[in-house]
Design an enzyme around this catalytic site. Sequence first.
Site, mmCIF file in Angstrom:
data_model
loop_
_atom_site.group_PDB
_atom_site.id
_atom_site.type_symbol
_atom_site.label_atom_id
_atom_site.label_comp_id
_atom_site.label_asym_id
_atom_site.label_seq_id
_atom_site.Cartn_x
_atom_site.Cartn_y
_atom_site.Cartn_z
ATOM 1 N N ASP A 67 3.797 -8.785 0.544
ATOM 2 C CA ASP A 67 4.516 -9.818 1.888
ATOM 3 C C ASP A 67 3.128 -10.517 2.891
ATOM 4 O O ASP A 67 3.729 -11.966 2.706
ATOM 5 C CB ASP A 67 4.897 -8.064 3.682
ATOM 6 C CG ASP A 67 3.244 -7.780 4.026
ATOM 7 O OD1 ASP A 67 2.550 -7.909 3.186
ATOM 8 O OD2 ASP A 67 3.318 -6.545 4.893
ATOM 9 N N HIS B 256 1.243 -1.276 -0.265
ATOM 10 C CA HIS B 256 0.330 -0.004 -0.244
ATOM 11 C C HIS B 256 0.873 1.414 -0.079
ATOM 12 O O HIS B 256 0.026 2.067 -0.214
ATOM 13 C CB HIS B 256 -0.993 -0.020 1.206
ATOM 14 C CG HIS B 256 -1.525 -1.300 1.236
ATOM 15 N ND1 HIS B 256 -2.171 -1.632 0.222
ATOM 16 C CD2 HIS B 256 -1.751 -2.220 1.988
ATOM 17 C CE1 HIS B 256 -3.074 -2.798 0.913
ATOM 18 N NE2 HIS B 256 -2.371 -3.282 2.210
#
EC number: 2.7.1.17
Length: 478
Positions: free
Chosen positions: A232, A77
């Site tokens: 991730d 993000h």
Amino acid sequence: MFLGLDLGTSGLKGILMDDAQHVLAEATHPLSVSRPQEGWSEQSPADWLRATEAVLGALAAHDLSKVRGIGLSGQMHGATLLDASGDVLRPCILWNDTRAHREAVELDGDPQFRQITGNIVFPGFTAPKLVWIARHEPKTFAKVSKVLLPKDYLRFWLTGEHVAEMSDAAGTSWFDTGVRDWSDALLSATNMRREQMPRLVEGSEVSGVVRSELAARFGLGRDVVVAGGGGDNAASGIGVGVVKAGQAFVSLGTSGVLFAANDGYQPDPASAVHSFCHALPDTWHQMGVILAATDALNWYGRLLNTDVADLTDALGDLAAPGKTRFLPYLGGERTPLNDAAIRGAFIGLEHATDRAAATRAVLEGVTFAIRDCRDALAATGTRIESLLAVGGGSRSRYWCQAIATALGTPVSLPVAGDFGGAFGAARLGMMAATGAGAEIATPPTISAVIEPVAALSDAFDAGHARYRAAALAIKGLT
């Protein structure tokens, strides 16, 4: 050999993996977060490069000339803004930054965002950050030539290519998650253009080749490919072999994640469940996300000026939740509350509340927040048949047993070793370099299975009910 680089919030980790997927070496370098105002969270991309140089320098002692592929994983993000010359325009606004909460509400009010992305527009996502930049830093916005996610800035440094992959791009609020492509309609709605976005590849595909000067500097061979990689959590899913429906893992890192693989795309934005692409072609996943897991425990440790391992190791056997409750909303919350303004609290403090009771309350608070995520995923029809625990918090047996008991699901712990984002990234690097597919993303050997404590099941159900009541009460005050 294959190299995996995982750009986390608190540090960058690199692992070196051989052809048999054995970890040969690893190195880490710490990173810090700047919080110049309440709700803000930033990092300098230059710090990421220094960390990468340090990690590659440490791993170079193991003869990197045999490396064939590199995979990338990283925090999602973040808005890394480059000008036309490729220079960074400002510090990266991170995933846990909530300054764009008003902009997120505005975008989320446009039905096409949920319809196309399959997700609520959360304040931490990338698109509302660019709307905030346009309003508050218009001179910077006018210079934006490319928007890169954090790990993709490392890729740019490594290869000179502007490339993203599907799992990370799905968390921007500019992405058509079902089609697996940028949405021109959503870009236009935020005054952005497709040419400002990086080119897209799948996580297991080649995104570029390491620049010759970097290869020479760190002793890499010629034509080392860099895989698309993964956000991730998607990369961690590859690392622990969570790639098929029914498989799931819980990650106890800075944030907390309950990640479940899906064979198809099944969004339910109203639940605040994240529905993203996986790092493999034609696969998706769902996540329930809480913003503070070990972050909450570390905050508590700093408050007491005590190492958190000492706090958790002193707890002994799992106990029933007490009257003291902890709400881990130190910087807002995502699933299921979707509330950037809500803040944490200790509730039910009494004379009998000692250090052990308060420590248990912190662990239980995060545990019950993860149960909220499980309930939200279940409401969408996602099933969890097997559950692995990863991340630093999984070292606490007490915490894992609390989660197993609260969810009524055994928690499996991988054999000693890190099977998280860096390992998943290395696997994706192997796929890109060799043409291998999902068959190499096998689950790790399990060192222990933590069973629920049946005798405490009702007590944890009651504790969760008290937690939910407290959460709703606090939400009503924000």
